[in-house]
Design an enzyme around this catalytic site. Structure first.
Site, short mmCIF file in Angstrom:
data_model
loop_
_atom_site.label_atom_id
_atom_site.label_comp_id
_atom_site.label_asym_id
_atom_site.label_seq_id
_atom_site.Cartn_x
_atom_site.Cartn_y
_atom_site.Cartn_z
N GLU A 178 0.95 -12.08 61.31
CA GLU A 178 1.09 -11.99 62.77
C GLU A 178 1.80 -13.22 63.32
O GLU A 178 1.81 -14.28 62.69
CB GLU A 178 -0.28 -11.83 63.43
CG GLU A 178 -1.24 -12.98 63.18
CD GLU A 178 -2.66 -12.68 63.65
OE1 GLU A 178 -3.25 -13.54 64.32
OE2 GLU A 178 -3.18 -11.59 63.32
N HIS A 182 -7.16 -19.20 60.66
CA HIS A 182 -6.74 -19.56 62.02
C HIS A 182 -7.77 -19.06 63.03
O HIS A 182 -8.61 -18.21 62.74
CB HIS A 182 -5.37 -18.96 62.34
CG HIS A 182 -5.34 -17.45 62.27
ND1 HIS A 182 -5.18 -16.78 61.08
CD2 HIS A 182 -5.45 -16.50 63.24
CE1 HIS A 182 -5.18 -15.48 61.31
NE2 HIS A 182 -5.35 -15.28 62.62
N ARG A 197 -13.48 -12.92 58.05
CA ARG A 197 -13.92 -13.95 58.99
C ARG A 197 -14.55 -15.13 58.27
O ARG A 197 -15.15 -14.98 57.21
CB ARG A 197 -14.89 -13.35 60.01
CG ARG A 197 -14.22 -12.33 60.92
CD ARG A 197 -15.18 -11.70 61.91
NE ARG A 197 -14.43 -10.81 62.80
CZ ARG A 197 -14.14 -9.55 62.53
NH1 ARG A 197 -14.54 -9.02 61.38
NH2 ARG A 197 -13.46 -8.81 63.38
#
Length: 402
Positions: A131, A265, A284
């Site tokens: 992304e 991130h 996560r």
């Protein structure tokens, strides 16, 4: 062909209550409005505002599934997802798998019979999710990738108050002669598994004391203030200590980050245009009440320290910049309509445009005028795209399906 589209913002708790509504010239809902999805992802496919023009399909997912060739696609899947993202609070620490990891993980969990909607499921599909994000707000803050371990050792030494958990963290970070990637793998594992004890409260106490002394430089202060802020939002969460190991960046408007597979991130605060491969695979690493699979996260993460992964645009015409990452799934054009002055733009595949300032006219064999906040799906044609007007428009497209 231009097809006007819209959607309802996702109401994730970390979302801003005003940024998306203000851009679109709408009354805020009164609750958080975190993400506006402009794509065909089944989680929230964009609504088609003129369904009669596409045989009655009401959203992009339905239309593309029924008529992929009419949508300019070779198959029944749009490879990218464009979003407006407005964060008023930190998102979870996360990373995304490579294409190979996603394919294997999805097959493995299917074979094990893990329900697709199970909260402990890691892989919702067989695709990767690199992304990029471009800041629309004046500043946009994030954590992204591991910084050099030597910098972390130095900062820890500067704030170390002798607390036992900090000594354990220091020992885990090892010596200068140790390989950074192995040090980071070990330390992240030990933090998330709880092997280092009560690191978070000790780290926050030491950070507060160091900030009060005022002896650190501006970058060090920013890191420590981030740690303290995250601890307020997620008391005791091991992700707070993992954040201490990461690059901390503040983008200015128009600057971009690119986050490939394996990059850990977390967006902290800001409003931006986000573009990603169309996937829902998230591993996560904390700052969340959701499931954290430590072993799978460790298998996915890239532990090599890197500088802040800024993505510089390429100028491809007057007022036309392109953010082009190292994957064919997507690229993002930023067009200043007044400067572009009808310069022809050859799109490599189907596209989605969203206007972020002023009013923009898009022209090919037909034309459409979009005010700020409006969006349209673009089917590529023989004629190039031309942009005019007085605003700014972002155009997401792909090299996979032409």
């Amino acid at each position: 062909m231009f097809l006007p589209i819209d959607n309802v913002p996702r109401d994730y708790a970390w979302g801003s209550t005003s940024a998306i509504a203000e851009l679109r010239g709408m009354e805020p809902s009164g609750g958080p409005e975190a993400e506006l999805w402009l794509g065909a992802h089944p989680g929230s496919p964009a609504r088609i505002l003129s369904p009669e023009s596409v045989g009655g399909a009401t959203d992009l997912a339905e239309w593309i599934a029924a008529s992929p060739s009419h949508a300019g696609l070779a198959g029944p899947r749009l490879p990218f997802l464009l979003k407006l993202l407005a964060a008023a609070a930190p998102l979870s620490l996360q990373a995304h798998p490579s294409l190979e990891q996603a394919d294997a993980g999805f097959a493995r969990e299917n074979a094990a019979g893990v329900p697709i909607d199970a909260p402990h499921r890691n892989y919702k599909d067989a695709f990767h999710k690199p992304e990029l994000v471009v800041a629309l707000s004046e500043t946009y803050s994030a954590l992204c990738g591991f910084r050099a371990v030597g910098e972390t050792r130095a900062l820890l030494a500067a704030i170390d108050d002798g607390a036992a958990p900090l000594a354990a963290l220091s020992a885990s970070l090892g010596e200068d002669s140790d390989a950074d990637a192995e040090v980071l793998r070990r330390t992240v594992r030990d933090l998330l598994d709880g092997r280092l004890g009560a690191v978070v409260p000790a780290l926050v106490a030491a950070a507060d004391a160091a900030l009060a002394r005022g002896t650190l430089d501006a970058d060090e202060e920013t890191v420590l203030r981030t740690v303290a802020s995250l601890a307020d939002a997620y008391p005791g969460d091991a992700g707070v200590a993992v954040a201490f190991l990461l690059n901390r960046v503040t983008l200015q408007r128009g600057e971009a980050l690119y986050l490939p597979a394996g990059n850990i991130h977390a967006y902290l605060e800001g409003f931006g245009v986000e573009l990603m491969a169309s996937s829902d695979n998230v591993l996560r690493g904390g700052l969340t009440p959701k499931h954290v699979d430590v072993d799978e996260l460790l298998a996915v993460l890239d532990f090599e320290p890197l500088p802040v992964p800024l993505l510089r645009p390429l100028a491809v015409g007057p007022g036309i910049d392109v953010f082009r990452p190292d994957v064919p799934d997507f690229e993002l054009l930023r067009v200043d309509a007044a400067l572009a002055a009808d310069t022809p733009i050859d799109l490599p595949g189907p596209a989605i445009a969203v206007v972020t300032q002023g009013t923009v006219r898009l022209t090919a064999s037909t034309e459409i005028t979009l005010p700020v906040g409006a969006a349209a799906y673009i089917v590529p044609e023989e004629q190039p795209l031309r942009v005019s007007g007085d605003g700014e428009v972002f155009v997401a497209t792909t090299h996979l399906d032409r």
